[in-house]
Design an enzyme around this catalytic site. Structure first.
Site, short mmCIF file in Angstrom:
data_model
loop_
_atom_site.label_atom_id
_atom_site.label_comp_id
_atom_site.label_asym_id
_atom_site.label_seq_id
_atom_site.Cartn_x
_atom_site.Cartn_y
_atom_site.Cartn_z
N ARG A 29 0.83 -1.21 0.00
CA ARG A 29 0.00 0.00 0.00
C ARG A 29 0.87 1.26 0.00
NH1 ARG A 29 -0.70 4.66 2.78
NH2 ARG A 29 -0.37 3.55 4.76
N ASP A 30 1.53 1.53 1.10
CA ASP A 30 2.32 2.76 1.21
C ASP A 30 3.50 2.75 0.25
OD1 ASP A 30 3.04 5.23 2.22
OD2 ASP A 30 4.08 4.42 3.96
N HIS A 222 6.08 4.15 12.93
CA HIS A 222 6.19 4.15 11.47
C HIS A 222 7.25 5.18 11.09
CE1 HIS A 222 4.03 3.78 7.41
NE2 HIS A 222 4.95 4.71 7.21
N HIS A 224 10.32 6.81 8.62
CA HIS A 224 10.95 6.95 7.31
C HIS A 224 12.45 7.19 7.52
CE1 HIS A 224 7.22 7.84 4.64
NE2 HIS A 224 6.89 7.08 5.65
N CYS A 255 5.71 9.51 1.00
CA CYS A 255 4.41 10.14 1.22
C CYS A 255 4.14 11.07 0.06
CB CYS A 255 4.37 10.91 2.54
SG CYS A 255 2.81 11.78 2.78
N ASN A 264 10.11 4.37 3.35
CA ASN A 264 9.90 3.80 4.67
C ASN A 264 11.12 2.99 5.11
OD1 ASN A 264 6.96 4.29 5.30
ND2 ASN A 264 6.74 3.31 3.31
#
Length: 313
Positions: A29-30, A222, A224, A255, A264
């Protein structure tokens, strides 16, 4: 002879760490939502299958954000219809609003995530809401989802720094997170959206969030890796009792609404560190590295993960 062939990394157990960590894999997804080209649904399905085979128990599968904003995930319904679920694996999806929840329920989803902001500017840019107005948008989503028996996770973005506002106060993050948990979210993921956090700040934000009434057991992180701090920040969080860490296979993702955000934390880099610390994840690192190398070939570029590059060249 490669590192894994001679038994590396060595396992040296450190004090003050959890016995086991759950990896919340966000690559499908991300990661893929930030690719410049649309990845075919059959490739996405194989990616998810390979990730499950590697032992990952939580695979964030897709998003029900409007296709206009995230065209890379416009195939959400098709993907979920074609997904062969593995027993014991959870496949949460991101849901931005009630329309997204409608789509998720129609697709038979049992686990959703909502996506909030710790700062005023990012809330306006990403959600088209003020910091306070975002809660009015999320409340009916969470209420309906819980009434339908769904589990709900809440992401909070910009928890450590905002490209427009600068450093973010720990108490501000804690206040936003507490409201989302009080609303009915069972887990709170604190996001370092632009990768500026350092370990002391991580400790401060987690401590403030716990002091506001969110149990550490319900907090995920979460990170980065914009400034190379994702692993050190993760270790700081683990020492405070956090046991869920978000990461992305191969280091995919950033993002789309924050230009300075890079990828990430790579799942392989995380697993290498945890293997070396004797913290169990259930993940087969070699299978995972193979999967990320395979995906990198389909994307036509090397995997950002240092461990993937070291193991697979």
């Amino acid at each position: 002879m490669g590192a894994r062939e001679v038994g590396l990394p060595a396992t040296v157990r450190a004090d003050g760490l959890p016995e086991r960590v759950t990896i919340w894999e966000v690559g499908a997804r991300d990661g893929l939502q930030n690719e410049s080209t649309v990845v075919p649904v059959d490739v996405k399905l194989e990616f998810l299958s390979r990730l499950a085979d590697a032992g990952l128990g939580v695979l964030e599968a897709t998003s029900f954000v409007h296709p206009k904003w995230v065209p890379q995930l416009a195939d959400a319904e098709e993907l979920l219809a074609g997904l062969t679920k593995v027993d014991g694996v959870s496949y949460p999806v991101l849901v931005p609003n009630e329309r997204g929840l409608d789509r998720a329920l129609a697709a038979g989803v049992r686990h959703i995530a909502i996506f909030g902001s710790a700062t005023e500017t990012f809330a306006k840019r990403n959600l088209n809401r003020t910091l306070d107005e975002q809660f009015a948008m999320f409340e009916p989503v969470v209420t309906r989802a819980r009434a339908e028996g769904l589990d709900v996770r809440a992401y909070v973005s910009m928890c450590f720094g905002d490209p427009w506002e600068g450093p973010v106060a720990a108490d501000q993050v804690a206040a936003v997170g507490k409201r989302l948990v009080d609303m009915g979210s069972s887990q709170l993921s604190l996001g370092d959206t632009i990768g500026v956090a350092t370990p002391g700040q991580v400790e401060s934000v987690i401590a403030a969030t716990a002091a506001a009434g969110v149990p550490v057991d319900d907090i995920a992180v979460h990170f980065h890796d914009t400034y190379g701090q994702a692993l050190s920040n993760t270790l700081a969080a683990l020492r405070l009792g956090v046991t869920t860490v978000d990461s992305s296979a191969g280091g995919l993702g950033g993002c789309p609404y924050a230009e300075s955000a890079t990828g990430n934390l790579a799942t392989e880099d995380l697993v290498w560190m945890l293997d070396g610390l004797g913290v169990r994840t259930g993940v087969d690192l070699d299978r995972l590295a193979d999967t990320s190398a395979w995906m990198a070939e389909r994307l036509g570029r090397p995997a950002p993960s240092r461990v993937v590059r070291a193991l697979r060249g």
